[in-house]
Design a protein around this motif. Structure first.
Motif, PDB file in Angstrom:
ATOM      1  N   UNK A  90       0.843  -1.191   0.000  1.00  0.00           N
ATOM      2  CA  UNK A  90       0.000   0.000   0.000  1.00  0.00           C
ATOM      3  C   UNK A  90       0.881   1.244   0.000  1.00  0.00           C
ATOM      4  N   UNK A  91       0.257   2.382  -0.129  1.00  0.00           N
ATOM      5  CA  UNK A  91       0.996   3.636  -0.242  1.00  0.00           C
ATOM      6  C   UNK A  91       1.712   4.024   1.049  1.00  0.00           C
ATOM      7  N   UNK A  92       1.162   3.655   2.181  1.00  0.00           N
ATOM      8  CA  UNK A  92       1.820   3.965   3.452  1.00  0.00           C
ATOM      9  C   UNK A  92       3.150   3.210   3.536  1.00  0.00           C
ATOM     10  N   UNK A  93       3.113   1.913   3.230  1.00  0.00           N
ATOM     11  CA  UNK A  93       4.351   1.124   3.252  1.00  0.00           C
ATOM     12  C   UNK A  93       5.338   1.638   2.204  1.00  0.00           C
ATOM     13  N   UNK A  94       4.814   2.014   1.025  1.00  0.00           N
ATOM     14  CA  UNK A  94       5.677   2.519  -0.037  1.00  0.00           C
ATOM     15  C   UNK A  94       6.351   3.830   0.374  1.00  0.00           C
ATOM     16  N   UNK A  95       5.626   4.681   1.087  1.00  0.00           N
ATOM     17  CA  UNK A  95       6.225   5.930   1.587  1.00  0.00           C
ATOM     18  C   UNK A  95       7.342   5.618   2.574  1.00  0.00           C
ATOM     19  N   UNK A  96       7.123   4.624   3.422  1.00  0.00           N
ATOM     20  CA  UNK A  96       8.171   4.211   4.357  1.00  0.00           C
ATOM     21  C   UNK A  96       9.372   3.654   3.602  1.00  0.00           C
ATOM     22  N   UNK A  97       9.129   2.972   2.477  1.00  0.00           N
ATOM     23  CA  UNK A  97      10.237   2.469   1.659  1.00  0.00           C
ATOM     24  C   UNK A  97      11.102   3.621   1.150  1.00  0.00           C
ATOM     25  N   UNK A  98      10.467   4.719   0.732  1.00  0.00           N
ATOM     26  CA  UNK A  98      11.226   5.889   0.266  1.00  0.00           C
ATOM     27  C   UNK A  98      12.125   6.399   1.392  1.00  0.00           C
ATOM     28  N   UNK A  99      11.582   6.489   2.581  1.00  0.00           N
ATOM     29  CA  UNK A  99      12.367   6.975   3.723  1.00  0.00           C
ATOM     30  C   UNK A  99      13.517   6.024   4.048  1.00  0.00           C
ATOM     31  N   UNK A 100      13.270   4.726   3.984  1.00  0.00           N
ATOM     32  CA  UNK A 100      14.339   3.746   4.237  1.00  0.00           C
ATOM     33  C   UNK A 100      15.448   3.881   3.198  1.00  0.00           C
ATOM     34  N   UNK A 101      15.074   4.029   1.931  1.00  0.00           N
ATOM     35  CA  UNK A 101      16.069   4.192   0.863  1.00  0.00           C
ATOM     36  C   UNK A 101      16.836   5.501   1.059  1.00  0.00           C
ATOM     37  N   UNK A 102      16.137   6.564   1.393  1.00  0.00           N
ATOM     38  CA  UNK A 102      16.799   7.861   1.639  1.00  0.00           C
ATOM     39  C   UNK A 102      17.876   7.718   2.709  1.00  0.00           C
ATOM     40  N   UNK A 103      17.522   7.079   3.797  1.00  0.00           N
ATOM     41  CA  UNK A 103      18.480   6.885   4.898  1.00  0.00           C
ATOM     42  C   UNK A 103      19.622   5.956   4.487  1.00  0.00           C
ATOM     43  N   UNK A 104      19.286   4.869   3.780  1.00  0.00           N
ATOM     44  CA  UNK A 104      20.314   3.906   3.366  1.00  0.00           C
ATOM     45  C   UNK A 104      21.345   4.550   2.435  1.00  0.00           C
ATOM     46  N   UNK A 105      20.899   5.501   1.607  1.00  0.00           N
ATOM     47  CA  UNK A 105      21.813   6.193   0.697  1.00  0.00           C
ATOM     48  C   UNK A 105      22.548   7.340   1.383  1.00  0.00           C
ATOM     49  N   UNK A 106      22.193   7.613   2.618  1.00  0.00           N
ATOM     50  CA  UNK A 106      22.842   8.691   3.357  1.00  0.00           C
ATOM     51  C   UNK A 106      22.442  10.074   2.883  1.00  0.00           C
TER      52      UNK A 106
END
Length: 168
Positions: A90-106
């Protein structure tokens, strides 16, 4: 597994805020689109493409090639029996994925570029993680209150049917 593609900036004077591309569909992969759109952004910014959960190159792929509503229900039941937990697509989980990727890329703050269905995704990121954003561009906006499948699906199906008859 969420697929991520990164097209690095061409310039040695790279800006610290990458562009995160959220494609439409849902189901369109950002993998090849990142290379197409990067010419506009990648001069001085990295371009990061993310595939929505269950689509594109993300795994598992929730591919239901069936066209009718009954067949789609059967497809969902088949995937549920295979262990797919639909609560996490869902879109909520997908938004969290963006945040996880943002953090993982520093990355510090990011710029969002959402297209069509990607605008729903971007709106969810904007709602949940405003402190992570520098800017957002939404193209072909789908309002967040719209039930995309129920309200647009039948109309698009009718339009496609009409177009095919006209072409024949």
């Amino acid at each position: 597994e969420v697929f991520v593609a990164v097209k690095e900036a061409f310039s040695t004077l790279k800006q610290p805020d990458p562009v995160f591309f959220l494609p439409g569909g849902p189901g369109v992969s950002s993998g090849w689109l990142v290379h197409l759109i990067s010419g506009r952004f990648a001069l001085d910014r990295d371009v990061v493409g993310i595939d929505y959960r269950g689509s594109g190159y993300s795994r598992p792929t929730l591919d239901c090639p069936e066209g009718s509503a009954a067949a789609l229900v059967a497809c969902r039941e088949r995937q549920t029996a295979q262990g797919y937990d639909w609560r996490f697509f869902n879109s909520v989980q997908a938004a969290q994925d963006v945040e996880v990727v943002r953090r993982a890329l520093g990355s510090g703050k990011i710029n969002l570029y959402g297209v069509s269905y990607g605008t729903l995704w971007a709106q969810e990121v904007m709602r949940r993680f405003p402190g992570s954003l520098r800017s957002a561009v939404l193209t072909g906006v789908i309002p967040s209150g719209l039930n995309y499948v129920e309200e647009l699906g039948p109309g698009l199906e009718d339009l496609t049917r009409h177009l095919m008859r006209a072409c024949a």
